[in-house]
Design a protein around this motif. Sequence first.
Motif, PDB file in Angstrom:
ATOM      1  N   ASP A 165       0.865  -1.184   0.000  1.00 41.16           N
ATOM      2  CA  ASP A 165       0.000   0.000   0.000  1.00 41.16           C
ATOM      3  C   ASP A 165       0.899   1.231   0.000  1.00 41.16           C
TER       4      ASP A 165
ATOM      5  N   ALA B 236       0.466   3.959   1.159  1.00 41.66           N
ATOM      6  CA  ALA B 236       0.399   4.622   2.467  1.00 41.66           C
ATOM      7  C   ALA B 236       1.393   4.037   3.462  1.00 41.66           C
ATOM      8  N   SER B 237       1.927   2.830   3.153  1.00 40.81           N
ATOM      9  CA  SER B 237       2.838   2.186   4.090  1.00 40.81           C
ATOM     10  C   SER B 237       4.250   2.742   4.031  1.00 40.81           C
TER      11      SER B 237
ATOM     12  N   ARG C 217       5.597   7.681  -1.104  1.00 33.34           N
ATOM     13  CA  ARG C 217       4.156   7.384  -1.191  1.00 33.34           C
ATOM     14  C   ARG C 217       3.586   7.853  -2.528  1.00 33.34           C
TER      15      ARG C 217
ATOM     16  N   ALA D  65       2.216   5.317  -5.573  1.00 35.20           N
ATOM     17  CA  ALA D  65       0.861   5.466  -6.108  1.00 35.20           C
ATOM     18  C   ALA D  65       0.890   5.657  -7.622  1.00 35.20           C
TER      19      ALA D  65
ATOM     20  N   ALA E  93      -3.439  -3.052  -7.824  1.00 40.37           N
ATOM     21  CA  ALA E  93      -4.041  -2.556  -6.585  1.00 40.37           C
ATOM     22  C   ALA E  93      -3.231  -3.031  -5.384  1.00 40.37           C
ATOM     23  N   PRO E  94      -3.130  -2.200  -4.358  1.00 38.96           N
ATOM     24  CA  PRO E  94      -2.431  -2.621  -3.142  1.00 38.96           C
ATOM     25  C   PRO E  94      -3.051  -3.903  -2.575  1.00 38.96           C
ATOM     26  N   GLY E  95      -2.189  -4.753  -2.027  1.00 37.91           N
ATOM     27  CA  GLY E  95      -2.653  -5.990  -1.407  1.00 37.91           C
ATOM     28  C   GLY E  95      -2.754  -7.171  -2.354  1.00 37.91           C
TER      29      GLY E  95
END
Length: 470
Positions: free
Chosen positions: A313, A315-316, A323, A327, A336-338
């Motif tokens: 992510d 944000a991590s 960041r 993105a 996509a994150p994850g």
Amino acid sequence: MTQASDTTPRTLFGKIWDAHEIMRHPSGQSLLYIDRDLIHEGSFHAFADLKRRNLRPRRPQQIFGIADHYVPTLGRSADDAASPAIARMIRTFDENMEWGGLRHFGLSSREQGIVHVVAPEQGITLPGLTIVCSDSHTSTQGALGAIAFGIGQSENAHVLATQTLWQMRPKTMRVTVDGQLGQGVTAKDVMLALIARIGAAGAGRHAIEYAGQVVRNMSVEARLTLCNLSIEAAARLGMVAPDETTFRYVAGRHYAPTDQEWDLAMAQWRRLPTDDGAPFDREVEMDGAAIAPMVTWGTSPEDAVPITGRIPDPASFASAEKRKAAAKSLEYMDLAPGTELDGLPIDRVFIGSCTNSRIEDLRAAAAILKDRKAAIPTIVVPGSTQVREQAEAEGLARIFREAGFEWRQSGCSMCAAMNGDVVEPGERCASTSNRNFVGRQGPGARTHLVSPAMAAAAAITGRLTDVRRL
């Protein structure tokens, strides 16, 4: 000129630099003697400069010309090039080689290939030398214990005319990789793990020396991959101390010392490794056993995680800059994150480039393929004509063809995407090349960097796949 005393412990890098330093300018730059200048099609600017100034190559026997970036992989003449402009560039290169009286491995030559594959293969790269080429992956040559780095075309013109070059001495950094690599883990994975850890700018203005048990156990071909990717951590160059593995690799190659010269060369080469107690400006240590097969998810080589991992992510990340970059990378890569990397569908595979196109790379890929078929388009581009011939003699080419892979002629091909071999816009490619930059393999292309074995695994499943399961 400042020389260290004979009793001062020195690094491998320091010994070679000091031996080639002609003088040092008060500004700090050193004038270095250059042993080898490797040139390719992009050198037309340098030759135009020489001709404009009525200069000639000073030491033609120390200059080697090899066309690689723009050469076609579906044929062996300029007439097979992707466009008239590319054909003209190849012919201009041939004309400049003849004008300069330079050694030239043309498209029809058995010595043709990617310059960073051909130079070690032919024994042009030797321990203790200074080597330059107008390509950043010249760092590859450091695997044999040489100082080797990329230069610009104005610098190339200077080397052609004088066989010397002004350079600022970089700092030194030792990367020690101890332990044992696990099944399916390669030099490519070691470097992607290192770059992920220190960052794409992590070795800026440094000369890296790779050391430790893992490096000592590597073949020269694996060390070439290691040093090749040094530039992706922003290092000026990468090196491995010459040892018995190096000497066995060099012996008998075309431009290596003759039998009469061998003992003298060995006496010099054995004095090159870093002395005990020699200081480095920076030290990095890694545990080889903790490294897994790696894959990149973003648009920088530092965007790498184990194949068992997930896309992070944005944000991590700790910094706002990272960041934002993460993105932007995910938007370009349409991810996509994850998301789990293992199982991510891809559209095509490329096995080649100066990073991973040597015979050991092709053997590793072929070993995964036996009795399996490609699920997606895959091309294999050997690093040189001699690698191609050896792969055909060993039956590797037959394995690739039977698996449904395209078996091409040698060249940079889909790594740099300058010769017409491109990944189509929006396509996702598992690639053994060195850069996953935006548009590197073609406009809109999405690149995931992997090892040759991981690329072969992806080819037969149509997805990024943990090669250890196969």
